[in-house]
Write a protein that holds these residues in place. Structure first.
Motif, PDB file in Angstrom:
ATOM      1  N   GLY A   1     -39.625  11.601 -12.688  1.00 29.65           N
ATOM      2  CA  GLY A   1     -38.966  12.168 -13.939  1.00 29.65           C
ATOM      3  C   GLY A   1     -39.680  12.388 -14.965  1.00 29.65           C
ATOM      4  N   LEU A   2     -40.863  11.938 -15.174  1.00 31.01           N
ATOM      5  CA  LEU A   2     -41.747  12.217 -16.123  1.00 31.01           C
ATOM      6  C   LEU A   2     -42.607  13.451 -15.826  1.00 31.01           C
ATOM      7  N   ARG A   3     -42.619  14.443 -16.572  1.00 32.90           N
ATOM      8  CA  ARG A   3     -43.293  15.772 -16.572  1.00 32.90           C
ATOM      9  C   ARG A   3     -43.803  16.014 -17.940  1.00 32.90           C
ATOM     10  N   SER A   4     -44.780  16.799 -18.108  1.00 34.74           N
ATOM     11  CA  SER A   4     -45.322  17.050 -19.304  1.00 34.74           C
ATOM     12  C   SER A   4     -44.237  17.770 -20.241  1.00 34.74           C
ATOM     13  N   THR A   5     -43.587  18.450 -19.888  1.00 38.69           N
ATOM     14  CA  THR A   5     -42.687  19.588 -20.235  1.00 38.69           C
ATOM     15  C   THR A   5     -41.337  19.449 -19.470  1.00 38.69           C
ATOM     16  N   THR A   6     -40.254  19.376 -19.951  1.00 35.99           N
ATOM     17  CA  THR A   6     -38.948  19.417 -19.405  1.00 35.99           C
ATOM     18  C   THR A   6     -37.801  20.289 -20.206  1.00 35.99           C
ATOM     19  N   LEU A   7     -36.989  21.014 -19.483  1.00 42.49           N
ATOM     20  CA  LEU A   7     -35.731  21.669 -20.050  1.00 42.49           C
ATOM     21  C   LEU A   7     -35.002  20.549 -19.908  1.00 42.49           C
ATOM     22  N   VAL A   8     -34.341  20.244 -21.446  1.00 41.84           N
ATOM     23  CA  VAL A   8     -33.362  19.269 -21.451  1.00 41.84           C
ATOM     24  C   VAL A   8     -31.810  20.249 -21.675  1.00 41.84           C
TER      25      VAL A   8
ATOM     26  N   GLY B   1     -40.177  27.149 -22.562  1.00 39.35           N
ATOM     27  CA  GLY B   1     -38.856  27.255 -22.345  1.00 39.35           C
ATOM     28  C   GLY B   1     -38.266  28.316 -21.607  1.00 39.35           C
ATOM     29  N   ALA B   2     -39.233  28.837 -20.671  1.00 38.88           N
ATOM     30  CA  ALA B   2     -38.949  30.024 -19.531  1.00 38.88           C
ATOM     31  C   ALA B   2     -38.251  29.117 -18.395  1.00 38.88           C
ATOM     32  N   LEU B   3     -37.028  29.614 -17.747  1.00 40.26           N
ATOM     33  CA  LEU B   3     -36.713  29.121 -16.559  1.00 40.26           C
ATOM     34  C   LEU B   3     -37.547  29.117 -15.341  1.00 40.26           C
ATOM     35  N   SER B   4     -37.838  28.349 -14.616  1.00 39.25           N
ATOM     36  CA  SER B   4     -38.613  28.471 -13.384  1.00 39.25           C
ATOM     37  C   SER B   4     -38.115  27.594 -12.253  1.00 39.25           C
ATOM     38  N   ARG B   5     -38.898  27.715 -11.188  1.00 38.12           N
ATOM     39  CA  ARG B   5     -38.640  26.634  -9.860  1.00 38.12           C
ATOM     40  C   ARG B   5     -39.880  25.644  -9.939  1.00 38.12           C
ATOM     41  N   PRO B   6     -39.649  24.678  -9.276  1.00 40.32           N
ATOM     42  CA  PRO B   6     -40.662  23.493  -8.892  1.00 40.32           C
ATOM     43  C   PRO B   6     -41.878  24.302  -8.379  1.00 40.32           C
ATOM     44  N   VAL B   7     -43.240  23.987  -8.741  1.00 42.54           N
ATOM     45  CA  VAL B   7     -44.409  24.742  -7.873  1.00 42.54           C
ATOM     46  C   VAL B   7     -44.490  24.144  -6.812  1.00 42.54           C
ATOM     47  N   PRO B   8     -44.770  24.813  -5.749  1.00 46.78           N
ATOM     48  CA  PRO B   8     -45.002  24.147  -4.336  1.00 46.78           C
ATOM     49  C   PRO B   8     -46.430  23.553  -4.263  1.00 46.78           C
ATOM     50  N   PRO B   9     -46.728  22.864  -3.231  1.00 48.14           N
ATOM     51  CA  PRO B   9     -48.164  22.476  -3.276  1.00 48.14           C
ATOM     52  C   PRO B   9     -49.322  23.321  -3.200  1.00 48.14           C
ATOM     53  N   GLU B  10     -48.855  24.693  -2.619  1.00 42.26           N
ATOM     54  CA  GLU B  10     -49.936  25.586  -2.453  1.00 42.26           C
ATOM     55  C   GLU B  10     -50.312  26.307  -3.821  1.00 42.26           C
ATOM     56  N   ALA B  11     -49.553  25.922  -4.854  1.00 46.38           N
ATOM     57  CA  ALA B  11     -49.692  26.641  -6.213  1.00 46.38           C
ATOM     58  C   ALA B  11     -49.954  25.386  -7.538  1.00 46.38           C
ATOM     59  N   PRO B  12     -50.981  24.576  -7.350  1.00 43.40           N
ATOM     60  CA  PRO B  12     -51.006  23.675  -8.380  1.00 43.40           C
ATOM     61  C   PRO B  12     -51.093  24.440  -9.756  1.00 43.40           C
ATOM     62  N   ALA B  13     -50.462  23.521 -10.861  1.00 43.22           N
ATOM     63  CA  ALA B  13     -50.388  24.041 -12.096  1.00 43.22           C
ATOM     64  C   ALA B  13     -51.196  23.233 -13.004  1.00 43.22           C
ATOM     65  N   GLU B  14     -51.398  23.950 -14.224  1.00 39.52           N
ATOM     66  CA  GLU B  14     -51.984  23.239 -15.095  1.00 39.52           C
ATOM     67  C   GLU B  14     -50.984  22.288 -15.795  1.00 39.52           C
ATOM     68  N   PRO B  15     -51.352  21.089 -16.237  1.00 44.02           N
ATOM     69  CA  PRO B  15     -50.337  20.162 -16.857  1.00 44.02           C
ATOM     70  C   PRO B  15     -49.321  20.638 -17.577  1.00 44.02           C
ATOM     71  N   ASP B  16     -49.546  21.729 -18.602  1.00 46.21           N
ATOM     72  CA  ASP B  16     -48.601  22.014 -19.532  1.00 46.21           C
ATOM     73  C   ASP B  16     -47.901  23.443 -18.989  1.00 46.21           C
ATOM     74  N   GLU B  17     -48.118  23.897 -17.811  1.00 45.58           N
ATOM     75  CA  GLU B  17     -47.773  25.347 -17.427  1.00 45.58           C
ATOM     76  C   GLU B  17     -46.313  25.165 -16.653  1.00 45.58           C
ATOM     77  N   LEU B  18     -45.444  24.045 -16.590  1.00 48.84           N
ATOM     78  CA  LEU B  18     -44.553  23.742 -15.667  1.00 48.84           C
ATOM     79  C   LEU B  18     -43.418  22.703 -16.047  1.00 48.84           C
TER      80      LEU B  18
END
Length: 481
Positions: free
Chosen positions: A182-189, A461-478
């Motif tokens: 539950g701890l991500r760099s950025t979260t939509l509350v 703030g853009a809505l998104s889906r969780p990143v799958p294993p094949e698409a690693p993201a930068e810590p602040d991108e998701l």
């Protein structure tokens, strides 16, 4: 073609374990094509990037990873690499954690490496989202409305006042414990109760919680700025661009980007760099709000993964400009380049499959001479018509992986990428009860359905889906809910 002395080796450093980080490959190719002896300190083997013909050697990073608060392990690692190379080298940090750690040990490394002068722990300050908010307010750089609550009750009240949903960020995401649920760099509350509960985990997260006004994503909203700066914040090469496609869609890293000069983005970025006295390479993310104001949402004190987008007609980019500056060479005045397109093939394909078509090539505007000025690639200002930016030059395409003179990284990426996708599908289906296999197959065949129960958002703030294993993201991108 400008003179380019290549007698000084270069070391690219990436502590983020992401074998699909195409920015590292871009740096290796950029300097290697100039005849520079390039070394990489990355994960074991270097992933597909390690296959590049322009890479002299891959060196393993610090044993057991790195605690950013105690970077002694990095100092030991880089000292060993320096001894193997046998002479001083230019050091280029390719991710935030590397930039922050290098700045803390820079005084000890200066006899072994040529490093940008960044006093007062500057990379950590600008990467700290609470400090960035303060700096933007001080120097009148547009930024999303931000609150740093001092209690759970203040967090709940701020979430209500800003207008739900709100974006919650940890100010120093590099301190987040790995694997913390539950701890991500950025979260939509979405509720005030969620904001209160998140604040109560501040001690576990290791830094302060910020709440920011939600900025919805849409066409023409996501922009970025890349620049290389000499001492005093003097621009060597700089440019602004727009994300045409992101992965995850409208939330993450640039899958397709276009170099589009925009005076508002460039003026804000150049003013911030000058006030900071920034030396080195930076990557800034902006989002345009509903009133058309570009708001700075992220400051990365290192090259962005798509930095090769900003390459002038002679091949000069921010990594080469920094190398020239750190080795005491003159950096030529950049010429042309606006309109170029950057494509990260793997992520562009995923974004297209998820329902967004690849952007079409737009016709160029009528030719007009660019205005001279500091900073490269800052040709004439955009002419906006119907919300679209127009540029003077037809877009030359720069691929992240494919290069006719260096095919092996592309082939290795393709094999690894497809292999991971197939392996994931097998893992999904194995062990699933017979009555559930039909549902599992439907999920695999209809990727748009995945993640609907866990909407998320970008740091702005853009809505998104969780990143799958094949698409690693930068810590602040998701972010996730």
């Amino acid at each position: 073609m400008h003179a380019f002395a290549n007698h000084v080796p270069a070391v690219v450093l990436r502590l983020d374990r992401n074998p699909f980080h195409h920015g590292t490959l871009g740096a290796v190719r950029s300097l290697g094509r100039k005849g520079v002896e390039v070394h990489a300190v990355v994960e074991a083997g270097g992933g597909p990037m390690g296959r590049s013909r322009y890479l002299r050697a891959v060196h393993a990073g610090p044993v057991g990873g790195l605690d950013p608060q105690t970077p002694e392990a990095l100092l030991e690692c880089l000292t060993g690499v320096s001894e193997l190379i046998g002479r001083p080298a230019v050091l280029i940090a390719m991710d935030d954690l590397s930039a922050i750690a290098v700045s803390r040990v820079a005084p000890v490394l200066r006899e072994r490496f040529r490093i940008p002068h960044q006093p007062d722990n500057l990379p950590a300050r600008v990467a700290d989202k609470a400090e960035l908010s303060r700096l933007c307010a001080r120097w009148d750089v547009p930024h999303p409305e931000t609150v740093v609550p001092a209690s759970g009750a203040e967090a709940a009240e701020a979430a209500w006042r800003l207008g739900l949903p709100v974006v919650a960020k940890w100010s120093r995401p590099w301190l987040l414990p790995s694997g913390a649920a539950g701890l991500r760099s950025t979260t939509l509350v979405h509720t005030t109760a969620d904001a209160r509960r998140l604040y109560e985990r501040s001690a576990e997260a290791g830094s302060r919680l910020l709440l920011q006004r939600f900025l919805p994503a849409g066409p023409d909203t996501d922009w970025f700025f890349h620049g290389a700066f000499a001492r005093g914040g003097h621009p060597l090469l700089a440019g602004s661009g727009r994300k045409e496609l992101s992965w995850p869609v409208r939330t993450g890293l640039t899958a397709v980007g276009r170099w589009l000069p925009d005076p508002a983005v460039e003026e804000a970025a150049l003013r911030l760099a000058e006030r900071l006295g920034y030396q080195g390479i930076l990557d800034l993310d902006f989002r345009r709000d509903e009133r058309g104001v570009f708001r700075l949402v992220d400051f990365n004190p290192r090259p962005g993964a798509q930095f090769r987008l900003f390459t002038d007609t002679s091949g000069l980019d921010v990594v080469q400009a920094m190398y020239l500056d750190l080795t005491g060479q003159r950096v030529p005045q950049p010429a042309g380049g606006a309109g170029r397109v950057f494509v990260a093939e793997n992520y562009a394909l995923l974004a297209a499959v998820r329902g967004a078509s690849l952007p079409r090539r737009r016709p160029a505007a009528d030719p007009a001479p660019p205005k001279p000025g500091p900073g490269a690639g800052r040709g004439r200002a955009d002419e906006r018509a119907g919300g679209r930016a127009r540029t003077d030059e037809r877009g030359q395409v720069e691929a992240a992986w494919f290069a006719s003179d260096d095919l092996r990284p592309f082939l290795a990426m393709l094999a690894a990428f497809l292999g991971r996708g197939a392996a994931k599908g097998v893992r999904v289906l194995r062990g699933v009860p017979a009555q559930g296999r039909r549902t599992a197959r439907a999920v695999v065949r209809a990727p748009r359905q995945r993640g609907r129960d866990r909407p998320g958002a970008m740091s702005d703030g853009a809505l998104s889906r969780p990143v799958p294993p094949e698409a690693p993201a930068e810590p602040d991108e998701l972010v996730t809910r």
